[in-house]
Scaffold this active site. Structure first.
Site, PDB file in Angstrom:
ATOM      1  N   GLU A   1       7.605 -29.370 -17.702  1.00  0.00           N
ATOM      2  CA  GLU A   1       7.827 -30.666 -17.060  1.00  0.00           C
ATOM      3  C   GLU A   1       7.966 -31.726 -18.138  1.00  0.00           C
ATOM      4  O   GLU A   1       7.307 -31.670 -19.159  1.00  0.00           O
ATOM      5  CB  GLU A   1       6.648 -30.992 -16.137  1.00  0.00           C
ATOM      6  CG  GLU A   1       6.685 -30.136 -14.892  1.00  0.00           C
ATOM      7  CD  GLU A   1       5.379 -30.137 -14.131  1.00  0.00           C
ATOM      8  OE1 GLU A   1       4.657 -31.132 -14.196  1.00  0.00           O
ATOM      9  OE2 GLU A   1       5.087 -29.108 -13.485  1.00  0.00           O
TER      10      GLU A   1
ATOM     11  N   CYS B   1      -7.307 -38.712 -27.419  1.00  0.00           N
ATOM     12  CA  CYS B   1      -8.369 -39.601 -27.871  1.00  0.00           C
ATOM     13  C   CYS B   1      -7.977 -41.059 -27.816  1.00  0.00           C
ATOM     14  O   CYS B   1      -6.803 -41.391 -27.733  1.00  0.00           O
ATOM     15  CB  CYS B   1      -8.722 -39.271 -29.319  1.00  0.00           C
ATOM     16  SG  CYS B   1      -9.381 -37.640 -29.545  1.00  0.00           S
TER      17      CYS B   1
END
Ligand SMILES: NC(=O)c1ccc[n+]([C@@H]2O[C@H](COP(=O)([O-])OP(=O)(O)OC[C@H]3O[C@@H](n4cnc5c(N)ncnc54)[C@H](O)[C@@H]3O)[C@@H](O)[C@H]2O)c1
Length: 882
Positions: A155, A261
């Site tokens: 995707e 992060c």
């Protein structure tokens, strides 16, 4: 040109259909989801996939692509029926094939001639046979051949992947049918693998997925070890990837994938040890292991509520690469790695998938988080200004010294000193401590500074106003050992604020001077004790650049938060009419990013969604953070932020609005949520540490400016699996990879059992204990699990390791630790090679065999040659080889 029916209009089905149509085929798509088909018929995409809308539009217009909910519109007359329906996981973690089965039976019902049925859904081996049986059972009149043609697209790059595949895999029991499917791909110029049976093609997909997951799992483990020994995991992966046999792909992805992060300066509100603090993520990381029960403010997507939830993991890792600044309406910004997920209105999206049109949440009205402080003790700040209790002169309350005689002070004070103390009514704090006298209602000062301050200050509304005024107008200067706190105001127009600060301190017995100079009128308090409290306990900052909202405010009741805001705004803020009215805007500016963050959060706590703009004035070398509150309801909510004298005109102006104007840029939803639109994502290179946080339950946390972000995906495989579970997605392969790791250790036990018949009473020798050779690290060492299981099974365990003996003795007290490999072998029924130390490769095997009771070797590291071992007369078992 071929006639193709595609069953299922999901990522795979729709991409396949649009691409095949673009290659010139006549494609008809069937889906049972009426809404999806209606959307597609109107030219709307049911999901976002770059380039797909254009491709669908072009081919629909050209008459090569059609959508329907009826198989009868698609299957009759088709040469191919491609099954691309969902295969969700069943209850036991297996693929749920009921959709595939239903599709096959609907195809069988509708087909009116020979047909090649192609299975593109990801299915386990043998599913093709099931499809054949269904077709045969329902429609035996028409011949149908089943072909497996697994899809490898990803995707986000689905069209590119379909049009330029690394390979096309087709397999069938019917060679002719497989070749017919391969023809569909002929224009793509891709390598085609035709497998002679259907199971092989089916297996390619599962094996490929498992392998990629294994690589990820593998490199994540390497990364974890690297971290411990101080190696750079990225370079390790690079070094490995340069080996042509290994290659670079999915080694890097392993680290990146598992390590989404945020940058360390992004903030979170944490609760731990009875206090709530606003701290940067970098600090959460250092505190995480030290503070049990550390919690973080989170926003729960299902209930749209805001609450404190426990932190499960906090990690840091070095990062070099692109980072993304996600910018939203209302000026919220967050810096993160491109794969960092965000909670959006349409579910979770990664930072680099975000774009204008996505809405992300801002959390409002955080719950009261801990017991509020009602009174501060100024002595708590002494160390911050390098004072000890001996440096402090204390004047006890009158009644404390009333009736006290010099003689009664004698136990602690010499008589002369006792006289002096009583005459002066003051003593050193250490003397008061020694005498055990009450400190309540005392005043404090230092020997060198005469300003007396109370021991305690009430945390009341008046106090928080003074704090707010300090954040706006205050600073604290040091002159030698003197500390001078001052609030500076305009000469005119702010007389009431000058009086407010002066009289506040006067009420608390603190001498505050009002000084006029050229540019300002200042209220000045010279007190080292007070400054220690102000800077060390409240942590308000010395000047406007490092000002910050005190952490003690987070647990305070709303009226105190409002008092701080009003003090701040009346000191530094302003209000104005937008375009001459009637709408009103409240505005303030600060050069301290921490203060801006705190103010945005305080405003959110009182239910106001303020906007923020960052800019630089011509004269300034620092960014200014402009905070604005607009909208009739919000401004009314904040009337106490403006001087009392102006409130009437503001209300009068707002009342003139024909329709109450709400600010643009966000949408409210319930008490705790405002949605803001993403306006932009900016990319830039970055090298430095990045941080991740994992909050179970909500999987989100509230970061800078009250913007909500999704949990980071930690790099630990188990944690990643847990995140996936949180999305109701069962990561079978991650579990498999983890299970394989775990099972690998128990494999050794199985092999021992098989060779020795039974374990109780046997003597098992372990060669090596450390996690790997050349270290004494026993963390996660398989030897620990193996030894424990053997002991529990009633075996006697003996072990030797060149380096890890000391650590092992602590971890495995039930194991006999001996001096070398030969001592391990003496009288043993079996040896297990646990760690592949080089010295074990050089052993005198003949001698070893002579020493053993039974010559059984389980080689957990495959360091010996099976043929050689057999020749020597050993019963030898390796891993994956005998
Ligand atoms: N998404 C990917 O990246 C990807 C890549 C490779 C393989 N796959 C595999 O391809 C298959 C489809 O994946 P997807 O992501 O396109 O799924 P999806 O959920 O996006 O789409 C499946 C579609 O099938 C429809 N459907 C279900 N039952 C049907 C029936 N009986 N008749 C007609 N339509 C029916 C659903 O309404 C849905 O629109 C899965 O097996 C998946 O594992 C997916």
């Amino acid at each position: 040109m071929s006639k193709v029916a595609v069953i299922g209009a999901g990522y795979v089905g729709l991409t396949t259909a649009a691409c095949l149509a673009d290659l010139g085929n006549d494609v008809r798509v069937v889906d049972v989801d009426q809404h999806k088909i209606a959307q597609l018929q109107r030219g709307k995409m049911p999901f976002y996939e770059p380039g797909l809308a254009e491709l669908v539009e072009r081919n629909t217009k050209a008459g090569r692509l059609h959508f329907s909910t009826s198989y009868v519109d698609a299957v009759p007359g088709a040469e191919y029926a491609i099954i691309a329906v969902s295969t969700p996981e069943g209850e036991g973690g297996e693929a749920d094939l009921s959709y595939v089965e239903a599709a096959a039976s609907s195809i069988a019902d509708a087909m009116d001639g020979p047909l090649v049925v192609v299975n593109k859904s990801t299915v386990p081996p043998l599913t093709g046979d099931m499809v054949s049986r269904v077709l045969q059972k329902i429609n035996s009149r028409q011949p149908a051949a089943v072909v497996s043609n697994p899809e490898f697209l990803r995707e986000g790059s689905a069209i590119q992947d379909f049009m330029h595949p690394d390979r096309v895999v087709v397999g069938s029991h019917d060679r002719e049918a497989a070749e017919k499917v391969a023809k569909l791909y002929a224009p793509l110029d891709a390598p085609v693998l035709i497998t002679p049976n259907i199971y092989t093609a089916e297996m390619v997909k599962y094996a490929s997925n498992a392998f990629l997951a294994t690589r990820i799992s593998f490199i994540n483990e390497i990364a974890r070890i690297s971290e411990r020994v101080g190696a750079d995991a990225k370079l390790v992966a690079e070094g490995m990837g340069l080996d042509k046999r290994i290659g670079p792909s999915f080694l890097d992805a392993g680290i990146g994938y598992g390590g989404s992060c945020l940058l360390g300066h992004e903030t979170v509100l944490v609760r731990g040890g009875d206090a709530v603090r606003l701290i940067p993520l970098s600090q959460v990381f250092t505190e995480f292991s030290a503070i049990e029960d550390l919690e973080v403010l989170a926003w729960v997507p299902e209930t749209r509520s805001v609450e404190y939830l426990p932190v499960r993991t906090a990690t840091v890792r070095p990062y070099e690469g692109e980072i993304i600044e996600v910018r939203t309406k209302m000026g919220r910004r967050v810096l993160c790695t491109p794969d960092h997920p965000f909670a959006t209105r349409k579910g979770v999206k990664l930072a680099d998938q975000l774009g204008p049109g996505d809405w992300v949440p801002i959390a409002t009205r955080a719950p009261s988080a801990a017991a509020p402080i009602t009174e501060f003790n100024l002595l708590d700040g002494l160390t911050h200004v390098n004072l000890t209790r001996a440096d402090v002169i204390v004047r006890p309350a009158n009644e404390v010294l009333a009736g006290v005689t010099p003689r009664s002070l004698k136990p602690a004070l010499a008589i002369g000193r006792a006289h002096n103390v009583l005459r002066a009514g003051a003593m050193r704090l250490t003397e008061l401590d020694a005498l055990g006298l009450a400190l309540d209602r005392s005043t404090l000062k230092t020997a060198r500074n005469g300003t007396e301050v109370p021991v305690r200050l009430q945390a009341d509304e008046a106090f928080w106003r003074i704090v707010g005024l300090y954040l706006a107008e205050g600073h604290c200067t040091r002159d030698g050992s003197r500390e001078r706190m001052q609030w500076s105001f305009n000469h005119t127009g702010e007389e009431d604020l000058i009086e407010e600060v002066r009289s506040f301190w006067a009420r608390h017995g603190v001498k505050a001077d009002v000084r006029h100079n050229l540019t300002a009128t200042s209220v000045v308090v010279s007190s080292r004790v007070l400054a220690g409290f102000w800077l060390g306990v409240l942590n308000l900052g010395r000047n406007c650049n490092d000002a910050r909202v005190p952490d003690s405010i987070w647990a305070q009741p709303l009226e105190h938060k409002r008092a701080l805001l009003s003090g701040y705004w009346q000191g530094d803020g302003s209000w104005s009419l937008i375009n001459g009215g009637p709408s009103v805007i409240l505005e303030c500016g600060t050069t301290s990013p921490m203060l801006a963050d705190g103010l945005l959060r305080l405003l959110a706590d009182v239910g106001v969604v303020a906007s923020m703009r960052v800019g630089r004035t011509a004269k300034s070398t620092r960014d200014t953070y402009w905070i604005r509150c607009s909208g009739a309801d919000q401004v009314e909510n904040l009337l106490e932020l403006v001087p009392e004298t102006d409130r009437e005109s503001i209300v009068a102006s707002i009342t003139k609005e024909k329709k109450r104007i709400a600010p643009t840029g966000y949408r409210r939803e319930g008490e705790n949520t405002a949605w803001v639109r993403v306006v932009d994502v900016k990319r830039r290179p970055f090298a430095g540490p990045v941080y991740s946080l994992e909050v179970p339950g909500a999987h989100t946390f509230v970061t800078t400016g009250s913007l909500v972000t999704h949990n980071c995906f930690p790099k630990d495989v188990a944690a990643l699996a847990a995140v996936a579970e949180g999305f109701d997605y069962h990561p079978e392969l991650l579990h498999a990879v983890m299970d394989i790791n775990r099972d690998q250790r128990m494999l050794v036990i199985d092999k021992l059992r098989a060779c020795l018949d039974e374990l109780p009473g046997c003597v098992i020798g372990l060669l090596g204990l450390a996690f790997k050779p050349n270290t004494d690290d026993m963390r996660e060492a398989p030897s620990v699990d193996i030894a424990k299981v053997l002991l529990a099974a009633g075996a006697e365990v003996r072990a030797y390791d060149p380096a890890a003996m000391e650590r092992s003795k602590m971890l495995l007290p039930g194991v006999e630790h001996v001096k070398d490999a030969y001592a391990v072998a003496a009288g043993a029924d079996a040896l297990v090679v646990v760690t592949e130390w080089n010295e074990f490769r050089q052993l005198d095997m003949a001698r070893l065999k002579q020493l053993m009771r039974r010559p059984v070797i389980v080689d957990g590291r495959n360091i010996y040659d099976p043929a050689v071992m057999k020749n020597l007369g050993f019963t030898y078992r390796g891993i994956g080889r005998e």
